[in-house]
Design an enzyme around this catalytic site. Structure first.
Site, PDB file in Angstrom:
ATOM      1  N   TYR A  76     -44.169  43.022  76.384  1.00 59.40           N
ATOM      2  CA  TYR A  76     -44.837  42.047  76.291  1.00 59.40           C
ATOM      3  C   TYR A  76     -44.413  40.768  77.026  1.00 59.40           C
ATOM      4  CZ  TYR A  76     -46.998  38.354  73.032  1.00 59.40           C
ATOM      5  OH  TYR A  76     -47.627  37.047  72.625  1.00 59.40           O
ATOM      6  N   LYS A 100     -46.266  38.709  79.856  1.00 58.74           N
ATOM      7  CA  LYS A 100     -46.355  37.288  79.573  1.00 58.74           C
ATOM      8  C   LYS A 100     -45.770  36.417  80.722  1.00 58.74           C
ATOM      9  CE  LYS A 100     -48.953  36.899  75.943  1.00 58.74           C
ATOM     10  NZ  LYS A 100     -50.228  36.906  76.116  1.00 58.74           N
TER      11      LYS A 100
END
Ligand code: NAI
Length: 299
Positions: A164, A168
């Site tokens: 993640y 991101k």
């Protein structure tokens, strides 16, 4: 003065719930025609539901205009079709909020490569797909506002979120280059790092904090960043009524004489290299390279 989105067409991905829903409702309330995209997946990206349709019904019940789209951001063709439908009905697309996302949290030691790939595919490639699908339209219109959704995990890291976090921070990087390429077409690209009580964070916040972190407190920052007078190339943190900006900075560092360009020389100069006094925020990678060249030339 009220900030109006009258006459604007906006796409919000992953808007069947959480933050995306809050953005879509607020944009519609302020006059935008909104494409509510969501394939209605569970938190880990599996399954389908009619979440997008429900948000469209909410918008219409409040007197706004919207259309639902159940496409997946991972499928470029589906995003091209989404943009074509929006243009056919409303004549253009002015705003894109890349918000769709999933989680596959595990420590890196336990993370399967497939979980890494899927999270990067949905967040990073998914946002690139949607952006690519609207890019020519925005250039031709000489108007576009695009928002990427990063996260404090991407900017600063969090245990169990290697996939993640990589995706991101990748989005913040994508925004920086698109901002440069879009500038002469009046396409502004920004990044938001939200903190909100949604199903994505439901096991993170105690119940009282969950309410304080309602998505409605993030929506004002998102709307500002896709408004006519939006800044460009900014990273904004927003959560529970606190609004901040984040920067990728660089220290002035040192220009080492030739004989000190050794690992030992770096170690000896480390304090000066990492001294944050007089930090700069380069506006592009090439600006940074040119600054080095100027320094070599003694400018
Ligand atoms: P959420 O789980 O309520 O919303 C994400 C939505 O994306 C879901 O409705 C889901 O169905 C949809 N989605 C997932 N895969 C999709 C795909 N392939 N195509 C289309 N839609 C898809 O979670 P939340 O919190 O509203 O998250 C929104 C965004 O904000 C995400 O990108 C998330 O990573 C980011 N974010 C959220 C934070 C928070 O504190 N809630 C913190 C930092 C970032």
């Amino acid at each position: 003065m009220t900030m109006s989105f009258e006459g604007r067409v906006a796409i919000v991905t992953g808007a069947g719930g959480g933050l995306g829903r809050a953005y879509a409702l607020e944009l519609a309330k302020r006059g935008a025609k909104v494409v509510v995209n969501d394939l209605g997946a569970a938190r880990d990206g599996t399954g389908h539901s009619d979440a997008a349709l429900k948000v469209v019904e909410e918008i219409e019940a409040a007197g706004g205009e919207a259309m639902s789209n159940g496409g997946s951001v991972t499928e470029y063709d589906q995003m091209v079709e989404l943009v074509a439908k929006a243009k056919e009905r409303w004549g253009g697309v002015h705003i894109l909020i890349n918000n769709a996302g999933i989680l596959r949290d595990k420590s890196f030691a336990k993370m399967e490569p497939a979980d890494f790939d899927l999270v990067v595919k949905v967040h990073l490639s998914g946002s690139a797909n949607c952006t690519k699908a609207v890019w020519d339209t925005m250039r031709e219109q000489a108007y576009g506002r695009i928002l990427m959704t990063a996260s404090s995990t991407g900017l600063y890291g969090n245990f169990g979120q290697a996939n993640y976090g990589a995706a991101k921070l990748g989005l913040a990087g994508l925004a920086k280059t698109l901002n440069i390429e879009g500038a002469k077409y009046n396409v502004r690209v920004n990044t938001i790092a939200p903190v909100a009580g949604t199903r994505m964070t439901e096991d993170l916040f105690p119940p009282e904090a969950f309410a304080a972190f309602a998505p409605e407190h993030v929506a004002p920052a998102a709307l500002f960043l896709v408004s006519e007078d939006a800044p460009s190339n900014v990273i904004v943190g927003a959560g529970a009524g606190v609004y901040q900006t984040a920067y990728v900075t660089m220290t002035p560092g040192v220009l080492l004489p030739r004989d000190q360009r050794t690992p030992e020389g770096i170690a000896a100069a480390w304090e000066r290299i990492s001294d944050r006094t007089g930090e700069i925020v380069p506006q592009s990678g090439s600006e940074q390279s040119m600054a080095i060249l100027a320094r070599l030339q003694g400018k």
